[in-house]
Scaffold this motif. Structure first.
Motif, PDB file in Angstrom:
ATOM      1  N   SER A  85     -32.995   6.161  32.381  1.00 30.78           N
ATOM      2  CA  SER A  85     -31.991   6.769  31.502  1.00 30.78           C
ATOM      3  C   SER A  85     -32.016   8.277  31.654  1.00 30.78           C
ATOM      4  CB  SER A  85     -32.287   6.367  30.059  1.00 30.78           C
ATOM      5  OG  SER A  85     -33.446   7.020  29.622  1.00 30.78           O
ATOM      6  N   GLY A  86     -31.400   8.980  30.707  1.00 30.24           N
ATOM      7  CA  GLY A  86     -31.369  10.433  30.777  1.00 30.24           C
ATOM      8  C   GLY A  86     -32.721  11.043  30.422  1.00 30.24           C
ATOM      9  N   GLY A  87     -33.515  10.313  29.675  1.00 25.71           N
ATOM     10  CA  GLY A  87     -34.805  10.849  29.238  1.00 25.71           C
ATOM     11  C   GLY A  87     -35.999  10.200  29.920  1.00 25.71           C
ATOM     12  N   HIS A  88     -35.786   9.026  30.537  1.00 22.41           N
ATOM     13  CA  HIS A  88     -36.929   8.271  31.062  1.00 22.41           C
ATOM     14  C   HIS A  88     -36.634   7.620  32.396  1.00 22.41           C
ATOM     15  CE1 HIS A  88     -37.971   8.556  26.867  1.00 22.41           C
ATOM     16  NE2 HIS A  88     -36.772   8.088  26.613  1.00 22.41           N
TER      17      HIS A  88
ATOM     18  N   PHE B 211     -28.724  13.030  37.582  1.00 22.50           N
ATOM     19  CA  PHE B 211     -27.272  12.836  37.644  1.00 22.50           C
ATOM     20  C   PHE B 211     -26.571  13.940  36.834  1.00 22.50           C
ATOM     21  CE2 PHE B 211     -27.831   8.448  39.185  1.00 22.50           C
ATOM     22  CZ  PHE B 211     -26.701   8.280  39.968  1.00 22.50           C
ATOM     23  N   ASP B 212     -27.089  14.199  35.638  1.00 19.54           N
ATOM     24  CA  ASP B 212     -26.433  15.189  34.760  1.00 19.54           C
ATOM     25  C   ASP B 212     -26.515  16.598  35.353  1.00 19.54           C
ATOM     26  OD1 ASP B 212     -25.863  13.137  33.010  1.00 19.54           O
ATOM     27  OD2 ASP B 212     -27.608  13.501  31.735  1.00 19.54           O
ATOM     28  N   LYS B 213     -27.672  16.942  35.913  1.00 14.09           N
ATOM     29  CA  LYS B 213     -27.842  18.293  36.455  1.00 14.09           C
ATOM     30  C   LYS B 213     -27.012  18.491  37.719  1.00 14.09           C
ATOM     31  CE  LYS B 213     -32.390  19.367  34.521  1.00 14.09           C
ATOM     32  NZ  LYS B 213     -33.829  19.339  34.775  1.00 14.09           N
TER      33      LYS B 213
ATOM     34  N   ILE C 206     -20.111  11.160  38.469  1.00 17.93           N
ATOM     35  CA  ILE C 206     -20.594  11.092  39.856  1.00 17.93           C
ATOM     36  C   ILE C 206     -20.273   9.730  40.445  1.00 17.93           C
ATOM     37  CG2 ILE C 206     -22.685  11.030  41.306  1.00 17.93           C
ATOM     38  CD1 ILE C 206     -23.613  13.478  39.993  1.00 17.93           C
ATOM     39  N   GLU C 207     -20.510   8.695  39.660  1.00 21.55           N
ATOM     40  CA  GLU C 207     -20.225   7.347  40.172  1.00 21.55           C
ATOM     41  C   GLU C 207     -18.740   7.223  40.532  1.00 21.55           C
ATOM     42  OE1 GLU C 207     -21.123   3.978  37.604  1.00 21.55           O
ATOM     43  OE2 GLU C 207     -20.874   2.638  39.307  1.00 21.55           O
ATOM     44  N   ARG C 208     -17.878   7.788  39.692  1.00 20.23           N
ATOM     45  CA  ARG C 208     -16.433   7.674  39.949  1.00 20.23           C
ATOM     46  C   ARG C 208     -16.020   8.399  41.227  1.00 20.23           C
ATOM     47  NH1 ARG C 208     -14.384   9.507  35.203  1.00 20.23           N
ATOM     48  NH2 ARG C 208     -13.701  11.464  36.118  1.00 20.23           N
TER      49      ARG C 208
ATOM     50  N   PRO D 192     -39.518  18.017  26.257  1.00 16.57           N
ATOM     51  CA  PRO D 192     -38.352  17.548  25.526  1.00 16.57           C
ATOM     52  C   PRO D 192     -37.424  16.825  26.496  1.00 16.57           C
ATOM     53  CG  PRO D 192     -38.718  19.883  25.139  1.00 16.57           C
ATOM     54  CD  PRO D 192     -39.678  19.460  26.204  1.00 16.57           C
ATOM     55  N   ARG D 193     -36.631  15.889  25.995  1.00 11.79           N
ATOM     56  CA  ARG D 193     -35.866  15.034  26.895  1.00 11.79           C
ATOM     57  C   ARG D 193     -34.755  15.786  27.602  1.00 11.79           C
ATOM     58  NH1 ARG D 193     -33.691  10.589  23.720  1.00 11.79           N
ATOM     59  NH2 ARG D 193     -33.679   9.397  25.638  1.00 11.79           N
ATOM     60  N   TYR D 194     -34.178  16.745  26.976  1.00 10.60           N
ATOM     61  CA  TYR D 194     -33.103  17.484  27.615  1.00 10.60           C
ATOM     62  C   TYR D 194     -33.346  18.961  27.400  1.00 10.60           C
ATOM     63  CZ  TYR D 194     -30.116  13.390  27.967  1.00 10.60           C
ATOM     64  OH  TYR D 194     -29.585  12.175  28.281  1.00 10.60           O
TER      65      TYR D 194
HETATM   66  O1  KG4 Z   1     -29.943   5.462  27.783  1.00  9.53           O
HETATM   67  P1  KG4 Z   1     -29.115   6.669  27.598  1.00  9.53           P
HETATM   68  O2  KG4 Z   1     -27.841   6.539  26.792  1.00  9.53           O
HETATM   69  O3  KG4 Z   1     -29.906   7.815  26.902  1.00  9.53           O
HETATM   70  C1  KG4 Z   1     -31.246   8.074  27.095  1.00  9.53           C
HETATM   71  O4  KG4 Z   1     -32.094   7.342  26.503  1.00  9.53           O
HETATM   72  O5  KG4 Z   1     -31.518   9.006  27.864  1.00  9.53           O
HETATM   73  O6  KG4 Z   1     -28.787   7.247  29.068  1.00  9.53           O
HETATM   74  C2  KG4 Z   1     -27.930   8.326  29.284  1.00  9.53           C
HETATM   75  C3  KG4 Z   1     -27.996   8.693  30.758  1.00  9.53           C
HETATM   76  C4  KG4 Z   1     -27.270   9.988  31.108  1.00  9.53           C
HETATM   77  O7  KG4 Z   1     -28.131  10.790  31.873  1.00  9.53           O
HETATM   78  C5  KG4 Z   1     -26.089   9.514  31.945  1.00  9.53           C
HETATM   79  O8  KG4 Z   1     -25.666  10.459  32.923  1.00  9.53           O
HETATM   80  C6  KG4 Z   1     -26.640   8.261  32.587  1.00  9.53           C
HETATM   81  O9  KG4 Z   1     -27.411   7.661  31.569  1.00  9.53           O
HETATM   82  N1  KG4 Z   1     -25.566   7.364  33.005  1.00  9.53           N
HETATM   83  C7  KG4 Z   1     -25.310   7.044  34.296  1.00  9.53           C
HETATM   84  C8  KG4 Z   1     -24.162   6.214  34.292  1.00  9.53           C
HETATM   85  N2  KG4 Z   1     -23.769   6.050  32.992  1.00  9.53           N
HETATM   86  C9  KG4 Z   1     -24.644   6.752  32.215  1.00  9.53           C
HETATM   87  N3  KG4 Z   1     -25.947   7.388  35.426  1.00  9.53           N
HETATM   88  C10 KG4 Z   1     -25.438   6.914  36.586  1.00  9.53           C
HETATM   89  N4  KG4 Z   1     -24.333   6.150  36.672  1.00  9.53           N
HETATM   90  C11 KG4 Z   1     -23.665   5.769  35.558  1.00  9.53           C
HETATM   91  N5  KG4 Z   1     -22.583   5.015  35.643  1.00  9.53           N
END
Ligand code: KG4
Ligand code: ZN
Length: 357
Positions: free
Chosen positions: A136-139, A166-168, A183-185, A353-355
């Motif tokens: 995910s975004g944090g893990h 992905f976000d950065k 990015i995926e799109r 911190p996560r972000y």
């Molecule tokens: O699980 P989540 O909602 O929050 C955390 O616990 O971090 O994950 C959010 C993360 C973001 O970094 C977002 O860019 C990524 O998931 N994300 C994706 C996609 N949809 C969301 N990364 C790659 N491809 C995707 N389609």
């Protein structure tokens, strides 16, 4: 048994009512994406304030959509950590007050364990042992799970989480926030073989992951090839190629590490969950790999991949059924870790911190 789940660890205020750990009666998510978008990342102070403003409404909508009253709730499950401290505190304090007022059990849930449980709703019964990639975004972690509720951390990222990368990178390319879906799109119109990024090497040979070098390599490639970020208009072919190559590189790192561990630990199934599990390229490659090993792979459905409270309620129900509930001293724990035996304990040091904005 009706469990009310509450999740406020990052930028989603969420509440859900789940029956017997498997049937979602309601799942309400109030996303703060628009609030944080101008900053290109989550601003912790804004997040906590927004949780405070939204939590009451989100919980009452979850109850009304489930057509139940507060008095019918049997237990409350709340995300205890890891996450942003101010954000977590809103959910934990609210849940504590509610459980005290209603005199019903409260279960503090580890957010990462919640993501593991996100696959229980739309899949056949999980066969154990399983190997769970939580991304995910944090893990970004891989756990060997011999049975429900027991976790052995077998791989982790040494730096950025995959979603964070992905976000950065999206930010560098001039794309919006959150970066993963964008990015995926644009990657769909790009050539994933256009740019070859070297695989991150973990010097001690452990099956760990690393994404910060890849992020730097993207920046370097843009500079050396004089590629400009998107300026309001459509992404150029060069940017689409770069996005596709970056995505392929992240997916390859995740799937090859998962495969290496699957060959070593011989689980009977795989789980891929967390926000990045929405990514169809990651799903395709994981499925191909699982097929080659002859084992099933479980993904959460899209609305359960990113943060939600149904997964927290499901994990809470599991602990409640095993007789584990929290006491009145429960508090938010930013560094909560998923331990081998499933009992969560603070680790104290080392967690960022996560972000960061
Ligand atoms: O699980 P989540 O909602 O929050 C955390 O616990 O971090 O994950 C959010 C993360 C973001 O970094 C977002 O860019 C990524 O998931 N994300 C994706 C996609 N949809 C969301 N990364 C790659 N491809 C995707 N389609
Ligand atoms: Zn999450």
């Amino acid at each position: 048994m009706l469990v009310l789940g509450i999740e406020t660890s990052c930028d989603e205020t969420a509440a859900a009512v789940v029956r017997d750990g498997r049937t979602i009666l309601s799942s309400i998510i109030s996303s703060q994406i628009r609030l944080h978008r101008p900053y290109g990342g989550v601003v912790p102070e804004l997040a906590s304030r927004e949780h405070l403003e939204k939590i009451e409404q989100v919980v009452s909508t979850a109850l009304s959509e489930a057509s139940i009253s507060l008095e019918e709730v049997d237990a409350i499950a709340v995300t205890q950590g890891p996450g942003l401290v101010g954000a977590l505190l809103v959910g934990v304090s609210y849940a504590k007050a509610l459980s005290f007022g209603l005199n019903i059990p409260l279960i503090g849930v580890n957010h990462i364990e919640g993501h593991v449980f996100s696959v229980v709703f739309d899949n056949p019964k999980i066969v154990f042992p399983t190997l769970a990639l939580i991304v995910s975004g944090g893990h970004t972690n891989i756990f060997f799970v011999p049975e429900s509720g027991r976790y052995r951390l077998v791989s982790r990222t040494r730096d950025d989480a995959a979603g964070e990368a992905f976000d950065k990178v999206a930010k560098m390319l001039g794309l919006g926030y959150p970066g993963g879906p964008i990015i995926e799109r644009i990657a769909q119109d790009g050539d994933a073989k256009a740019v070859r990024f070297t695989k991150a090497k973990i010097s001690d040979g452990r099956p760990d992951l690393s994404f910060s070098g890849l992020k730097t390599a993207v920046a370097k490639y843009m500079k050396e090839n004089a590629i400009d970020p998107v300026g309001g208009g459509h992404a150029t072919q060069e940017l689409c190629d770069l996005a596709a190559s970056f995505q392929a590189s992240v997916v390859d790192a995740l799937v090859s590490t998962l495969e290496r561990l699957a060959l070593e630990l011989t689980p009977r199934s795989l789980i891929v969950a967390g926000g990045v599990a929405c990514n169809l390229k990651l799903q395709d490659e994981s499925r191909k790999m699982a097929d080659s090993l002859g084992i099933p792979v479980y993904f959460p459905s899209k609305h359960l991949s990113t943060d939600n409270a149904a997964m927290i309620a499901a994990a809470g129900y599991f602990h409640l059924s095993s007789g584990r509930v929290s006491d009145e001293n429960i508090t938010a724990d930013v560094t909560l870790r998923l331990q081998n035996d499933g009992i969560t304990e603070p680790t104290g040091a080392g967690k960022r911190p996560r972000y960061r904005v």
